[in-house]
Design an enzyme around this catalytic site. Structure first.
Site, PDB file in Angstrom:
ATOM      1  N   HIS A 134       0.823  -1.218   0.000  1.00 52.86           N
ATOM      2  CA  HIS A 134       0.000   0.000   0.000  1.00 52.86           C
ATOM      3  C   HIS A 134       0.858   1.269   0.000  1.00 52.86           C
ATOM      4  O   HIS A 134       0.492   2.281   0.591  1.00 52.86           O
ATOM      5  CB  HIS A 134      -0.952   0.041   1.202  1.00 52.86           C
ATOM      6  CG  HIS A 134      -1.950  -1.072   1.217  1.00 52.86           C
ATOM      7  ND1 HIS A 134      -3.224  -0.956   0.720  1.00 52.86           N
ATOM      8  CD2 HIS A 134      -1.865  -2.342   1.680  1.00 52.86           C
ATOM      9  CE1 HIS A 134      -3.879  -2.094   0.872  1.00 52.86           C
ATOM     10  NE2 HIS A 134      -3.081  -2.968   1.452  1.00 52.86           N
ATOM     11  N   ASN A 138     -10.219  -2.911   2.456  1.00 50.72           N
ATOM     12  CA  ASN A 138      -9.911  -2.941   1.025  1.00 50.72           C
ATOM     13  C   ASN A 138     -11.190  -2.745   0.212  1.00 50.72           C
ATOM     14  O   ASN A 138     -12.280  -2.775   0.769  1.00 50.72           O
ATOM     15  CB  ASN A 138      -9.307  -4.303   0.636  1.00 50.72           C
ATOM     16  CG  ASN A 138      -7.809  -4.391   0.938  1.00 50.72           C
ATOM     17  OD1 ASN A 138      -7.156  -3.390   1.209  1.00 50.72           O
ATOM     18  ND2 ASN A 138      -7.278  -5.593   0.890  1.00 50.72           N
ATOM     19  N   HIS A 178      -3.953   1.172  11.900  1.00 53.26           N
ATOM     20  CA  HIS A 178      -3.729  -0.091  12.606  1.00 53.26           C
ATOM     21  C   HIS A 178      -5.078  -0.724  12.957  1.00 53.26           C
ATOM     22  O   HIS A 178      -5.856  -0.113  13.700  1.00 53.26           O
ATOM     23  CB  HIS A 178      -2.938   0.203  13.882  1.00 53.26           C
ATOM     24  CG  HIS A 178      -2.642  -1.008  14.706  1.00 53.26           C
ATOM     25  ND1 HIS A 178      -2.695  -2.291  14.195  1.00 53.26           N
ATOM     26  CD2 HIS A 178      -2.282  -1.140  16.004  1.00 53.26           C
ATOM     27  CE1 HIS A 178      -2.376  -3.145  15.158  1.00 53.26           C
ATOM     28  NE2 HIS A 178      -2.136  -2.475  16.262  1.00 53.26           N
TER      29      HIS A 178
END
Ligand code: HDE
Length: 677
Positions: free
Chosen positions: A71, A144, A335
């Site tokens: 990413h 995603n 995170h």
């Protein structure tokens, strides 16, 4: 934005505008000369004592930080989130209670495989990472645009990523899965079958970050005030619908405009066309955990929306671009382990591994344990504990006490009871032997890959076949190609046979699947269709019909469409009636691939060169199934291109009728039922 956005207020403290200021060193000493280093004589050696030179050069030498291992190529924006109604029944999360409350958010979109400078319209999954700055701490939904993943256990992630990244002996290809090691991994790790169906589908070449769905992928847990848990899957549904490019177009865009997706997001926000997404949840009672023909903990499985409906619970609006990409986007540290009371994990083995990896990666990327103090990562609520020191510590903690328990500070900072907001992990009962194993309930790798295939329209199926044929066509190893074909014979014999034929390997004779189920929600044919913000290239030539064109452009804009004028040169283009329009692009700078639709205006007597350029423009757009409109002189080009009467080609009506039909054709996005001339 700003007025009612707590995060924006917080960032303001860190912003600086150097324009109009005197130049100083980082230590505040005014600089008298910034062009010539300090030398012993005009032609002599540079002196060590030139502190300004040393400081400037040292800082420059250290300007880069490691890019994200995956990413790396991403773009982000600020915004806010508002829940539609209280979700109290399922979760106590504060930001999901009050519909009048706006929670600041920061969202970063990304490709997965490419390096930081790679092109954006590549075939890949897209990251959709959201940081909610809630009053109870930061909550990160790091998802995603595809609802499932390649692997079931985090232990395999480094292998997957090594396989898809450029091959180590020659560092090729960049930002592409069309090479031997990726497909070798797939054939030998067949849990990837379902995700690869998605990455070979149109989902992996989105038209825009604004037009793609987002998914939390893993099953998470909602926990309410009573301590009751529910399984939950998160979705983002774009208000503009889910739309894609076509592969030939995407490849060309990567050359002509490698910044295609960031440009689209940035411009939309600057123009006030704020991208919006609705947050959806699928909820399953704990007691129903084992009522499905797949394991809820398996990240290679989705929950069909027809079986478990997606409840839309709130809206995300992106309304502000960053001021500085490095300070904000590059230093943002997401995170999945950043949760708030009311949201908890499950034992999904992929999620469990992610809970370790993200902090670990920030430590190397951001250079130490204090990355939470960077402006973009700081919570908007107070934070206090006994953690101290480390590289680049910014906080100045007062007092001598930095340990728990203590008496000198009356045992503070003090832990907080659950009733007062302390995070207490969901008390799931766990009982098992320590084993390195996969549950049998994770072993069906093909049924949902077939479900996905069954759900596709004919056009989408063809695109998937073409994508496999392209990717495997770039693979050199005959054995790897054959292994992949044999693997996909388990998903669809038709798919495997057609691709095998295209790539010249043995055509499987047996295989196929018993799965007949489909999920209409998976097809982009069934998405929302709107004309809003669609870019239309208006092919305009000197001598155009001014009255008609001006009125059509006005009507198109009234419908939310965004026309941009292409002509043979920049500057003013004069109509037959003397009216003038300003060209935004020439045929050199404005490509058909950068637009959603074409409106051919033409003129009485265009030059041969204009004629040639316009025809190429129209034919290319046609081959990408784009809507094409033409009035009067423009019709000549439509006839010359031999596309009159084809689906999505709108000509020869009166102005009002033309606008109506053209806008309808634009909303359709692409016209797949068109045979290419
Ligand atoms: Fe990530 N992932 N990931 N991932 N991921 C990273 O963290 C990782 C996975 C996702 O815009 C890294 O800060 C492991 C699934 C996004 O900054 C790293 C596993 C999903 C982003 C990492 C996964 C994601 C990352 C690299 C397997 C969708 C970009 C840089 C267990 C639900 C966030 C970083 C941003 C980034 C690890 C799988 C989404 C290395 C070990 C599944 C959107 O920590």
């Amino acid at each position: 934005m700003g007025k009612d956005n707590k995060k924006d207020d917080q960032l303001e403290e860190f912003r600086t505008d150097d324009r109009g200021k005197e130049m100083t060193t980082n230590h505040g000493v005014k600089v008298s000369e910034d062009e010539f280093s300090l030398k012993a004589g005009e032609r002599g050696p540079t002196l060590m004592e030139d502190f300004h030179f040393r400081e400037k050069m040292t800082h420059f030498d250290h300007e880069r930080i490691p890019e994200r291992i995956v990413h790396a190529r991403g773009f982000a924006a600020h915004g806010d989130f508002q829940v539609y109604e209280s979700m109290k029944e399922y979760t106590k999360a504060g930001f999901l209670q009050d519909p009048s409350k706006k929670t600041p958010v920061f969202v970063r979109f990304s490709t997965v495989a490419g390096s930081k400078g790679s092109a954006e319209a590549v075939r890949d999954a897209r990251g959709f990472a959201t940081k909610f700055y809630t009053e109870e701490g930061n909550y990160d939904l790091v998802g995603n645009n595809i609802p499932v993943f390649f692997i079931q256990d985090a232990l395999k992630f480094p292998d997957l990523v090594h396989a898809v990244k450029p091959e180590p002996h020659n560092e090729m290809p960049q930002a592409a899965s069309a090479h031997d090691t990726f497909w070798d991994f797939i054939a030998n790790n067949q849990e990837s079958a379902h995700m690869v169906m998605w990455t070979m589908s149109d989902r992996a070449i989105p038209r825009s970050f604004r037009m793609m769905e987002g998914f939390g992928v893993h099953t998470f847990r909602f926990v309410n005030e009573k301590g009751e848990g529910h399984f939950v899957k998160f979705h983002w549904k774009p208000v503009l619908g889910t739309h894609s490019l076509v592969w030939d177009e995407a490849q060309k865009i990567n050359g002509k405009d490698p910044d295609f997706h960031r440009g689209d997001l940035y411009e939309s926000i600057e123009e006030g066309n704020y991208p919006e997404y609705e947050l959806g949840v699928q909820i399953v009672k704990e007691g129903d955990e084992f009522n499905f023909d797949f394991d809820l903990l398996d990240p290679t499985k989705l929950w069909p929306e027809e079986d478990i409906p997606v409840k839309l619970i709130g809206k995300l609006t992106l309304n502000r671009n960053v001021d500085n990409v490095f300070a904000e986007t590059e230093q943002a540290a997401f995170h999945p382990g950043n949760v708030v009371p009311g949201i908890d994990f499950t034992n999904d083995p992929l999620l469990q591994g992610r809970l370790f990896s993200y902090t670990d990666t920030q430590l190397i990327r951001l250079g130490g344990p204090n990355f939470h103090e960077l402006p973009i990562n700081r919570p908007v609520c107070p934070f206090h504990n006994n953690q101290r020191d480390g590289y680049s510590r910014m906080t100045i903690n007062k007092g001598p006490v930095s340990y728990h328990k203590n008496s000198l500070a009356k045992n503070t900072p003090a832990p907080v009871e659950e009733e007062k907001g302390g995070y207490v992990h969901y008390q799931e009962k766990v009982d098992g032997r320590k084993v390195r194993a996969r549950s049998d309930s994770f072993k069906d790798h093909f049924s949902q890959a077939t479900l996905f295939w069954n759900s596709m329209s004919n056009a989408e199926k063809n695109h998937i076949k073409e994508a496999f044929s392209f990717e495997l066509g770039k693979v050199e190893s005959e054995s790897v190609k054959q292994q992949v074909i044999d693997m996909y014979a388990n998903v669809s014999l038709e798919l495997a046979q057609d691709v095998a034929e295209n790539i010249g390997v043995r055509i499987p004779e047996t295989g196929g699947s018993d799965v007949t189920k489909s999920s209409p929600a998976l097809s982009q044919e069934n998405t929302k269709k709107k004309p809003n913000t669609r870019k239309v290239a208006v092919l305009l030539t000197e001598g155009f019909d001014g009255k008609e064109v001006n009125s059509i452009l006005k009507d198109l804009e009234g419908k939310g469409v965004a026309p941009e004028i292409i002509s043979d040169k920049l500057g003013k283009v004069k109509g037959a009636d003397g009216s003038e329009l300003k060209a935004d692009h020439t045929y050199l700078t404005g490509e058909s691939i950068l637009f959603d639709a074409i409106y051919a205006v033409g003129s009485n007597n265009p030059s041969e060169k204009v004629q040639k350029d316009a025809l190429y423009f129209i034919q290319e757009a046609f081959s990408h199934f784009k809507p094409i409109g033409a009035t009067h002189d423009g019709e000549k080009w439509i006839n010359e291109a031999n596309i009159a009467g084809a689906p999505g080609v709108v000509v020869g009506k009166d102005a009002k009728e033309f606008v109506k039909d053209f806008v309808e054709a634009i909303s359709e996005h692409r016209h797949w039922n068109r045979s290419l001339v």
